[in-house]
Design a protein around this motif. Structure first.
Motif, mmCIF file in Angstrom:
data_model
loop_
_atom_site.group_PDB
_atom_site.id
_atom_site.type_symbol
_atom_site.label_atom_id
_atom_site.label_comp_id
_atom_site.label_asym_id
_atom_site.label_seq_id
_atom_site.Cartn_x
_atom_site.Cartn_y
_atom_site.Cartn_z
ATOM 1 N N GLU A 197 14.532 1.317 -14.583
ATOM 2 C CA GLU A 197 13.397 1.590 -13.939
ATOM 3 C C GLU A 197 12.606 0.363 -13.964
ATOM 4 O O GLU A 197 11.884 -0.206 -13.027
ATOM 5 C CB GLU A 197 12.605 2.555 -14.424
ATOM 6 N N MET A 198 12.398 -0.245 -14.988
ATOM 7 C CA MET A 198 11.677 -1.641 -14.994
ATOM 8 C C MET A 198 12.363 -2.602 -14.306
ATOM 9 O O MET A 198 11.555 -3.443 -13.666
ATOM 10 C CB MET A 198 11.613 -2.004 -16.570
ATOM 11 N N LEU A 199 13.655 -2.765 -14.202
ATOM 12 C CA LEU A 199 14.336 -3.679 -13.334
ATOM 13 C C LEU A 199 14.071 -3.305 -11.965
ATOM 14 O O LEU A 199 13.838 -4.477 -11.092
ATOM 15 C CB LEU A 199 15.780 -3.638 -13.657
ATOM 16 N N ILE A 200 14.078 -2.083 -11.701
ATOM 17 C CA ILE A 200 13.669 -1.775 -10.226
ATOM 18 C C ILE A 200 12.443 -2.204 -9.762
ATOM 19 O O ILE A 200 12.189 -2.768 -8.719
ATOM 20 C CB ILE A 200 14.035 -0.326 -10.111
ATOM 21 N N SER A 201 11.596 -1.970 -10.693
ATOM 22 C CA SER A 201 10.120 -2.411 -10.373
ATOM 23 C C SER A 201 10.062 -4.099 -10.180
ATOM 24 O O SER A 201 9.273 -4.455 -9.500
ATOM 25 C CB SER A 201 9.254 -2.087 -11.581
ATOM 26 N N PHE A 202 10.858 -4.551 -11.111
ATOM 27 C CA PHE A 202 10.838 -6.115 -11.101
ATOM 28 C C PHE A 202 11.594 -6.655 -9.641
ATOM 29 O O PHE A 202 11.377 -7.788 -9.229
ATOM 30 C CB PHE A 202 11.738 -6.614 -12.159
ATOM 31 N N GLY A 203 12.259 -5.775 -9.057
ATOM 32 C CA GLY A 203 12.914 -5.966 -7.963
ATOM 33 C C GLY A 203 14.673 -6.625 -8.154
ATOM 34 O O GLY A 203 15.153 -7.179 -7.230
ATOM 35 N N MET A 204 15.041 -6.452 -9.414
ATOM 36 C CA MET A 204 16.260 -7.080 -9.727
ATOM 37 C C MET A 204 17.213 -5.924 -9.658
ATOM 38 O O MET A 204 16.799 -4.774 -9.979
ATOM 39 C CB MET A 204 16.339 -7.778 -11.155
ATOM 40 N N ASN A 205 18.408 -6.308 -9.515
ATOM 41 C CA ASN A 205 19.517 -5.423 -9.262
ATOM 42 C C ASN A 205 20.713 -5.690 -10.454
ATOM 43 O O ASN A 205 21.537 -6.549 -9.717
ATOM 44 C CB ASN A 205 19.914 -4.903 -7.812
ATOM 45 N N LEU A 206 20.390 -5.401 -11.391
ATOM 46 C CA LEU A 206 21.735 -6.073 -12.170
ATOM 47 C C LEU A 206 22.467 -4.863 -12.312
ATOM 48 O O LEU A 206 22.429 -3.696 -12.964
ATOM 49 C CB LEU A 206 21.116 -6.079 -13.500
ATOM 50 N N HIS A 207 23.907 -5.361 -12.032
ATOM 51 C CA HIS A 207 24.791 -4.367 -12.152
ATOM 52 C C HIS A 207 25.528 -5.106 -13.304
ATOM 53 O O HIS A 207 26.646 -5.881 -13.068
ATOM 54 C CB HIS A 207 25.936 -4.044 -11.112
ATOM 55 N N VAL A 208 25.349 -4.484 -14.307
ATOM 56 C CA VAL A 208 25.574 -5.264 -15.558
ATOM 57 C C VAL A 208 27.144 -4.930 -16.183
ATOM 58 O O VAL A 208 27.854 -5.906 -16.357
ATOM 59 C CB VAL A 208 24.945 -4.702 -16.868
ATOM 60 N N PRO A 209 27.619 -3.866 -16.120
ATOM 61 C CA PRO A 209 29.017 -3.734 -16.717
ATOM 62 C C PRO A 209 30.064 -4.322 -15.662
ATOM 63 O O PRO A 209 30.721 -4.029 -14.830
ATOM 64 C CB PRO A 209 29.145 -2.349 -16.849
ATOM 65 N N GLU A 210 29.995 -5.730 -15.945
ATOM 66 C CA GLU A 210 31.030 -6.527 -15.299
ATOM 67 C C GLU A 210 32.230 -6.756 -16.401
ATOM 68 O O GLU A 210 32.612 -8.174 -16.413
ATOM 69 C CB GLU A 210 30.627 -7.680 -14.631
ATOM 70 N N GLY A 211 32.160 -6.018 -17.280
ATOM 71 C CA GLY A 211 33.439 -6.210 -18.232
ATOM 72 C C GLY A 211 32.907 -6.842 -19.589
ATOM 73 O O GLY A 211 33.297 -6.361 -20.697
#
Lengths: 229, 547
Positions: free
Chosen positions: A69-83
């Protein structure tokens, strides 16, 4: 006069008896490693360890959601699990239920201990880092604090458990020499990314810990139901 | 010219050109697939043939593009693990491109580059891939891609990364059953179910949690009531208390593993609650309670109204000591006269004629004896202190026994007097009773201390008044000229002896006789009515003599 004396005796009895009643499951904290007179049954110890692990996992799940939620509010879109975000462990952890079914109690305890010891420091780092954020929700900060403290008590509990189940010196504790690389945060983005991956990976490992402990408890306590998965 | 018909699915174009010179008619035979059109053209055959050819080539190109294409991109819609041991992924196909298209799913595990294909395409239905236990690993990332391929090409879907622990969603619980339990006071219905199939809930691999919801089914009404949810923990049964009677309930159960997703709701189980469940019970209870309350109120009212009789009935009063005639109210008022007067009832105080109590002194001296005046002292010494009155008589306690030491004659006289006294009734009964003292033939001597006249007196009547009222004894002389009572004429008192004896002087000096008057007065009379309890009967002996 008689009545009052009888009443006093009864009150004294009532006040003194809980100590006798609760004496049987002696209240030993999990951290008590030096207490020789303090004993706790294996069942209770396992139960406590499982409760600890379950709670830690639940809190880590909530932390990850809060971070999202915090990242969404920051405007970042982290799609972390890249292995490769989660640091590989030195000890291979079994990956499926069938594999876990085959490993021994000693191995389970060993894995859990390694995981717990691995994550104590990174969680502290995450917590300090979160405090430096501008708009970090306090719930997230509190949870990270809570998790690091509970993890330490879980580690102690696992040591006690291993002593009870495997005996003294059952666990060859090799101190993992890998020191997690201290990221020198080049940018706030990197910092956020690092923290998020820490929380994400910790959540996964917390789930592992609670699963191992639950299986171990079932094996120790209720052998009939657990041999056939 | 006839139109060219070119069906879409032609395989070959067969153009046959035939020219027939001899007739001058150019016939172009155009054989297309199964259709052959003969085109006959005269003169312009070559030009038409060229046009036809180009047209045909164009059309074939277009139709080939319209009907065949590589497949469109498929899309992975969902992956799901029902028990954390296996999982299934479904995809949605894109366009097929007019050609038969096959789909393949390939996956890669987190840290390796090796690509595997889906182990089972059919178990879970169309467009699905089922990973069994051997192929499922938890806590690692799967990178999954679906490829659609046909004769003309391939299409790759977007890759999806999943971890099995994140996609856990169990099957709904099974065999949901509801039974109505009619207990005496708290009816309820019991919901029971079984865990979802193939799910290992016993070994601790997963921690399962159930949820039950109920709804009242209203068949007629259009609007539906809302569902009510209850959390049921790990148990396999649940009780819902106090259902509404006469209604139809629908019950559903769902479950969740660890922190995963909730399953679908199980199919509804229905139950009908009977109507007359506890209505009669309620009515009976209500009437009983109201009756009890009414009775209680009535008893309370009766008690408050008739407090005293009930109290007396239950706790009889203890008798207290009472003195008859003694009124405590008078004591409180503080008037002693009234008290004492109240005390003196006719029956009170009783004259207990104890021997030593009543003192009557009747002194009768011998009148014949002439004594000098100087011998008054002698007389005193002789008689009066010796006066003893003995009240111990048989019948009446009022008898007086008078003894005198000096004169035997007097003794006899006095004994007669005592006899007379005993014959009389109780002194107390007749207050004004006069006792007559008869002196039969005896001589009574009296000596007047003032005069020296002694005389022989005749019997005199001695009147003894019970001193209940008057307190004195009258002595009546036989002579007519009786003197008034001493109490009225104190001039005759010549001497007082020992407190209650008055010596009177007779007022007939001429005869030279001394008359003895035995008067008895009470000191109470002299004191003017002050009453002495013991001195109610006092006798006074007087000596009357000529003053």
């Amino acid at each position: 006069m008689k009545k009052t004396t009888v009443l006093q005796v009864c009150v004294a009895f009532v006040l003194c008896s809980p100590q006798a009643v609760t004496g049987s499951p002696v209240d030993c904290p999990d951290q008590d490693t030096a207490g020789t007179s303090c004993t706790i049954s294996l069942e209770k110890l396992l139960e406590r360890a499982v409760q600890h692990a379950e709670l830690i996992y639940r809190v880590s799940e909530e932390s990850k959601l809060l971070f999202d939620e915090m990242l969404i509010s920051f405007g970042m879109n982290l799609h972390v699990p890249e292995g490769t975000m989660c640091a590989p462990k030195t000890v291979p952890v079994p990956m499926s239920k069938s594999e876990i079914q085959q490993i021994s109690d000693k191995w389970i305890l060993h894995s859990v201990l390694i995981l717990a010891q691995f994550w104590i420091d990174p969680l502290v780092d995450v917590q300090t880092s979160l405090e430096n954020y501008e708009n970090a929700p306090s719930a997230l900060v509190n949870r990270s604090k809570w998790m690091s403290s509970k993890l330490m008590s879980l580690e102690q509990g696992i040591l006690v458990l291993s002593r009870q189940i495997l005996g003294e010196g059952g666990l060859a504790l090799e101190v993992p020499e890998e020191t997690p690389e201290r990221f020198v945060s080049s940018s706030s983005f990197e910092t956020v990314r690092r923290d998020y991956s820490a929380i994400y990976c910790f959540r996964k490992d917390a789930h592992k810990m609670q699963t191992f402990l639950k299986l171990l408890k079932c094996r120790q306590i209720d052998k009939e139901n657990c041999t056939f998965f | 010219m006839p139109l060219l018909k070119t069906p879409c699915s032609f395989r070959a174009v067969y153009v046959q050109l035939e020219t027939q010179k001899d007739r001058g008619v150019n016939r172009v035979k155009l054989c297309v697939n199964s259709v052959t059109d003969w085109v006959a053209d005269t003169g312009k055959m070559w030009r038409d043939a060229e046009q036809a050819l180009t047209l045909m080539w164009l059309l074939s190109g277009i139709s080939y593009g319209m009907c065949h294409s590589p497949p469109g991109r498929p899309r992975l819609t969902t992956c799901r693990s029902p028990e954390k041991e296996t999982f299934t992924c479904w995809w949605e196909p894109g366009s097929t491109g007019g050609l038969p298209t096959s789909y393949h799913l390939y996956y890669r595990k987190e840290s390796s580059l090796e690509v595997f294909e889906c182990p089972d395409y059919h178990k879970a239905g169309n467009n699905s891939c089922y990973f069994d236990k051997r192929h499922t690993s938890i806590w690692i990332m799967y990178n999954i891609t679906v490829v659609a391929s046909n004769a003309l090409g391939k299409a790759y879907s977007e890759s999806v990364e999943i971890d099995v622990m994140d996609i856990v969603r169990p099957h709904p619980p099974e065999n949901v059953s509801v039974t109505f339990m009619q207990t005496t006071n708290s009816p309820y219905f019991l919901v029971r179910w079984r865990p979802p199939r193939n799910t290992d809930t016993r070994s601790g691999w997963v921690t399962i949690k159930y949820e039950v919801r109920t709804k009242i089914e209203m068949s007629r009404k259009e609007e539906d009531s809302n569902w009510e949810s209850y959390s049921a923990g790990k148990q396999l049964e649940f009780s819902i208390y106090s259902p509404q009677p006469g209604t139809n309930y629908a019950v559903q159960v769902r479950c969740k593993l660890d922190q995963g997703l909730w399953s679908e709701w199980s199919p509804s189980a229905f139950i009908q609650i009977p109507d007359n469940m506890s209505d009669t019970q309620n009515v009976v209870m209500i009437t009983a309670v109201t009756l009890t309350v009414v009775i209680f109120l009535l008893t309370a009212g009766v008690l408050t109204v008739k407090m005293k009789p009930v109290k007396h009935f239950l706790l009889p009063p203890v008798p207290e000591p009472k003195i008859s005639g003694l009124d405590t109210q008078l004591l409180k008022s503080g008037k002693s006269e009234e008290i004492f007067s109240a005390l003196i009832t006719p029956g009170y105080p009783q004259i207990a004629q104890s021997p030593d109590r009543q003192v009557e002194c009747l002194v009768i001296s011998d009148c014949d004896e002439e004594m000098d005046f100087d011998d008054k002292a002698h007389l005193e010494n002789q008689k009066i202190e010796n006066c003893l009155i003995d009240n111990a008589q048989k019948v009446s306690q009022n008898s007086i026994q008078i003894t005198l030491n000096n004169s035997q004659d007097l003794n006899t006289t006095l004994s007669t007097v005592s006899n007379q006294l005993s014959a009389t009734s109780s002194v107390l009964a007749e207050p004004q009773q006069l006792l007559h003292l008869y002196c039969n033939g005896s001589r009574v001597k009296a000596q007047d201390q003032n005069t020296q006249i002694s005389y022989e007196s005749e019997c005199e009547n001695v009147n003894i008044n019970p001193a209940g009222l008057t307190g004195y004894v009258e002595v009546d002389k036989e002579k007519q000229d009786q003197k008034p009572l001493v109490g009225e004429d104190y001039s005759m008192v010549s001497d007082i002896i020992s407190g209650n004896i008055l010596v009177l002087q007779d007022s007939i000096p001429a005869q030279g006789h001394k008359e003895v008057k035995c008067d008895k007065t009470s000191e109470a009379e002299e004191s003017g009515g002050v009453f002495e309890p013991l001195g109610y009967l006092e006798t006074l002996t007087t000596f009357s003599s000529g003053s």
